[in-house]
Design a protein around this motif. Structure first.
Motif, mmCIF file in Angstrom:
data_model
loop_
_atom_site.group_PDB
_atom_site.id
_atom_site.type_symbol
_atom_site.label_atom_id
_atom_site.label_comp_id
_atom_site.label_asym_id
_atom_site.label_seq_id
_atom_site.Cartn_x
_atom_site.Cartn_y
_atom_site.Cartn_z
ATOM 1 N N ARG A 1 -32.760 -3.136 -23.464
ATOM 2 C CA ARG A 1 -32.134 -2.827 -22.291
ATOM 3 C C ARG A 1 -33.127 -2.644 -21.156
ATOM 4 N NH1 ARG A 1 -28.321 2.219 -24.752
ATOM 5 N NH2 ARG A 1 -26.588 1.194 -25.648
ATOM 6 N N SER A 2 -34.141 -2.489 -21.251
ATOM 7 C CA SER A 2 -35.159 -2.415 -20.063
ATOM 8 C C SER A 2 -35.297 -3.888 -19.600
ATOM 9 C CB SER A 2 -36.328 -1.986 -20.362
ATOM 10 O OG SER A 2 -37.034 -2.799 -21.284
ATOM 11 N N LEU A 3 -34.954 -4.918 -20.568
ATOM 12 C CA LEU A 3 -35.024 -6.403 -20.048
ATOM 13 C C LEU A 3 -33.545 -6.925 -19.600
ATOM 14 C CD1 LEU A 3 -36.793 -7.962 -22.978
ATOM 15 C CD2 LEU A 3 -37.920 -7.658 -20.750
ATOM 16 N N GLY A 4 -32.506 -5.961 -19.462
ATOM 17 C CA GLY A 4 -31.456 -6.253 -19.000
ATOM 18 C C GLY A 4 -30.493 -6.853 -20.100
ATOM 19 N N ALA A 5 -31.013 -7.113 -21.272
ATOM 20 C CA ALA A 5 -30.338 -7.771 -22.573
ATOM 21 C C ALA A 5 -29.068 -7.159 -23.148
ATOM 22 C CB ALA A 5 -31.453 -8.405 -23.390
ATOM 23 N N PRO A 6 -27.862 -7.604 -23.068
ATOM 24 C CA PRO A 6 -26.947 -6.951 -23.830
ATOM 25 C C PRO A 6 -27.167 -6.658 -25.271
ATOM 26 C CG PRO A 6 -26.261 -9.215 -23.643
ATOM 27 C CD PRO A 6 -27.737 -8.900 -22.941
ATOM 28 N N VAL A 7 -26.820 -5.271 -25.645
ATOM 29 C CA VAL A 7 -26.784 -4.944 -27.193
ATOM 30 C C VAL A 7 -25.460 -4.210 -27.581
ATOM 31 C CG1 VAL A 7 -28.033 -3.478 -28.606
ATOM 32 C CG2 VAL A 7 -29.454 -4.537 -26.776
ATOM 33 N N ASP A 8 -24.686 -4.937 -28.473
ATOM 34 C CA ASP A 8 -23.352 -4.420 -28.906
ATOM 35 C C ASP A 8 -23.511 -3.640 -30.137
ATOM 36 O OD1 ASP A 8 -21.886 -5.752 -26.816
ATOM 37 O OD2 ASP A 8 -22.299 -7.490 -27.609
ATOM 38 N N PHE A 9 -24.692 -3.814 -30.794
ATOM 39 C CA PHE A 9 -24.841 -3.218 -32.122
ATOM 40 C C PHE A 9 -26.453 -3.119 -32.359
ATOM 41 C CE2 PHE A 9 -23.788 -7.517 -33.517
ATOM 42 C CZ PHE A 9 -24.732 -7.790 -34.267
ATOM 43 N N VAL A 10 -26.838 -2.297 -33.342
ATOM 44 C CA VAL A 10 -27.989 -2.395 -33.963
ATOM 45 C C VAL A 10 -28.091 -2.695 -35.390
ATOM 46 C CG1 VAL A 10 -30.181 -1.118 -34.197
ATOM 47 C CG2 VAL A 10 -29.024 -0.372 -32.304
ATOM 48 N N SER A 11 -28.976 -3.424 -35.920
ATOM 49 C CA SER A 11 -28.918 -3.906 -37.329
ATOM 50 C C SER A 11 -30.355 -3.716 -37.762
ATOM 51 C CB SER A 11 -28.587 -5.339 -37.187
ATOM 52 O OG SER A 11 -29.264 -6.208 -37.052
ATOM 53 N N THR A 12 -30.231 -3.590 -39.071
ATOM 54 C CA THR A 12 -31.677 -3.415 -40.037
ATOM 55 C C THR A 12 -31.459 -3.526 -41.329
ATOM 56 O OG1 THR A 12 -33.718 -2.080 -40.252
ATOM 57 C CG2 THR A 12 -31.595 -1.035 -40.322
ATOM 58 N N HIS A 13 -32.412 -3.695 -42.033
ATOM 59 C CA HIS A 13 -32.376 -3.693 -43.616
ATOM 60 C C HIS A 13 -33.171 -2.666 -44.182
ATOM 61 C CE1 HIS A 13 -32.240 -8.359 -42.784
ATOM 62 N NE2 HIS A 13 -31.331 -7.762 -42.406
ATOM 63 N N PHE A 14 -32.689 -2.161 -45.547
ATOM 64 C CA PHE A 14 -33.508 -1.211 -46.140
ATOM 65 C C PHE A 14 -33.287 -1.354 -47.572
ATOM 66 C CE2 PHE A 14 -34.876 3.238 -47.563
ATOM 67 C CZ PHE A 14 -35.984 3.095 -47.144
#
Length: 553
Positions: free
Chosen positions: A245-258
């Motif tokens: 967000r500080s770069l101004g990049a859009p983020v619609d969801f967060v993904s990760t693995h576990f």
């Protein structure tokens, strides 16, 4: 009157009978007037290997079966942009226009759309023509393909030389999808940037890769959804959102693995090392970080762990046995109340998988729910049962005198407390309703007897067998005759294709007759049982056993 389901639990001795078991009591209350929604979030996506496998006939047949039997609604895989998909032509010389060819992409994604599958499009890996690596004298050491290029797998794990060209490729891909399938369809998909930082460090240059990818997706159409960082071990969830967000990049969801075998749960001194439900608690924590940012969490890879195997596609025999089935039932029940956990994507739905070479050996610890020969593993059977679950969940109270901190007890202080001094190995999930989805309109119970094995926790605990006696008051009864229930069992006695294969001598290439025997051995044991006059029903549950009880009106 509120129905009361009373369950008595007895710790079983090896080879013991129900009558000889020393008792330990517990009770469970089901208040049918207080249901909550039970969305089938685990069906929204399953994992598979890499994109080119989607052109294989056997892969497609396994996928068709997964849609039909498991309710698979989404699919995620690596390598849509790999060289084996023949997307980017040319030598990548700067100053030349890149040429894109989406023929193989269409072969794969058209089939998904035909099946009603909405994919998570993993934007990976780097076409060699765009990769920031050096190839001299025809040698590949400086421009490596993932996993040493096994079989048809040709994905370069490196960032691009020029992020503008990468962004243009992503825009071209997303635009092609919209033109071919329509905006309404593709807007229901998700675009995930990269996979586990393979060949790309975090935060840099991953953040530059993410921004270029997200800009490419949104340039195709602002309604398309994009997210990341697709990290391993639930890493960087909160940090990624802040930096993007500080770069101004859009983020619609967060993904990760576990995976429960990750160091978060297994290393000495780790916060979850003494927590038998470390997997679920770690996922809950990641979801909370995403929730704080106002975003959904997509767990785009998980399974019962990679312990016991060499990795690279082989995670140990536990994934081929009832252990995995019990893990699935327990953790789907534990995570059912995490409202922003939109995707829980099991890795993978089939053993047609090429990271460690596609050997085709059945029951060799490959990640899938089905062997290359199409034999359904116990984990497949668990998801098959869950596909029938209702879409409303009943409140459950489990009081186990031996383990008052049971995560399924409304009287425990918090199911999120970790480490837990004592946790019952038993899971109970009760569902109703859903408008009769799959004919599942009445009361259903899902039971599992699970404890994490060595390598999946810092404190391994094998459960003992249990005899479960259910006493159900106010269960609707038929006007004539007895109340009946269909009992389905999954365990290493009744659902044992792995042991059956071993007894055959572990053939690498089983004959058609042997495969037929394995198919039969993979079927869960079912019986129709009469519920007693006082609403009593007894179930013997082995270690890592699963039981499903559907009451027939």
């Amino acid at each position: 009157m509120v129905p009361l389901l009373l369950i008595s639990l007895f710790s079983a001795l090896a080879g013991g009978t129900a009558a000889s078991l020393p008792p330990a009591s517990a009770s469970i209350r089901y208040n049918l007037s207080e249901v909550t929604l039970f969305p089938h979030y685990w069906k929204r996506c399953f994992g598979s290997g890499h994109a080119l496998l989607g052109t294989r006939a056997d892969f497609r047949e396994h996928l068709r079966l997964a849609v039909s039997e498991l309710g698979l609604a989404g699919l995620r895989f690596h390598g849509t942009l790999d060289d084996d998909m023949s997307v980017v032509a040319g030598d990548g010389a700067e100053g030349e226009d890149d040429e894109y060819y989406f023929y193989n992409v269409d072969l794969v994604y058209d089939y998904l759309v035909d099946l009603g599958i909405r994919p998570i499009v993993e934007l990976s890996f780097m076409p060699r023509a765009l990769a920031n690596c050096t190839v001299e004298g025809g040698e590949d050491e400086d421009c490596p393909y993932a996993f040493g290029s096994p079989g048809s797998y040709k994905g370069v794990t490196a960032p691009p030389r020029n992020f503008t060209r990468w962004s243009a490729l992503v825009r071209g891909l997303a635009s092609h999808f919209v033109e071919r399938h329509g905006l309404a369809e593709v807007a229901a998909w998700r675009f995930e940037v990269w996979n586990e930082m393979w060949g790309v460090d975090y935060p840099h240059p991953y953040l530059e890769l993410y921004r270029a990818s997200a800009e490419g997706v949104k340039a195709a159409h602002p309604a398309l959804r994009v997210g990341g960082p697709a990290t391993m071990q639930a890493m960087y969830v909160r940090d990624f959102v802040r930096r993007a967000r500080s770069l101004g990049a859009p983020v619609d969801f967060v993904s990760t693995h576990f995976y429960p075998s990750d160091p978060n749960c297994t290393e000495a001194g780790a916060a979850g090392a003494g927590d038998w439900d470390c997997f679920a608690h770690t996922v809950e924590a990641a979801a909370a970080d995403a929730h704080d940012a106002g975003l959904p969490l997509l767990l785009t890879e998980y399974k019962d762990g990679l312990q016991g195997g060499p990795g690279y596609g082989h995670g140990g025999a536990h994934g081929d046995k009832a252990y995995a089935a019990a893990f699935i039932i327990r953790n789907i029940a534990l995570l059912a109340d995490v409202s922003n956990l939109e995707v829980l994507s099991w890795w993978t739905f089939t053993d047609i998988f090429e990271e460690g070479w596609l050997r085709g050996v059945p029951f060799s610890g490959v990640y899938g729910l089905m062997t290359t020969q199409g034999v359904r593993k116990p984990a497949w059977r668990a998801f098959e049962l869950l596909h029938r679950a209702g879409t409303e969940r009943l409140p459950v109270e489990l009081v186990d005198p031996l383990c008052p901190a049971s995560p399924f007890s409304s009287s425990s202080s918090s199911k999120n407390d970790a480490p837990i001094a004592c946790t019952s190995t038993l899971t109970v999930l009760a569902t109703v309703g859903g408008g009769g989805e799959n004919g599942a309109d009445g009361l259903q119970l899902f039971l599992a007897n699970f404890g994490p094995m060595e390598g999946a926790t810092g404190t391994p605990w094998k459960p003992t067998a249990r005899n479960v006696t259910l006493t159900i008051s106010s269960l609707p009864r038929p006007s004539a005759g007895k109340t009946m229930a269909l009992l389905t069992m999954i365990d290493d006695t009744s659902t044992n294709p792995y042991d059956t294969w071993v007894a055959m001598g572990s053939p690498q290439y089983p004959s058609p007759a042997q495969v037929a025997v394995l198919h039969e051995a993979s079927k869960p044991k079912q019986s129709v049982v009469a519920v007693g006059e006082e609403g009593k029903l007894s179930v013997a549950l082995e270690p890592y056993g699963v039981a499903h009880i559907a009451f027939v009106h």
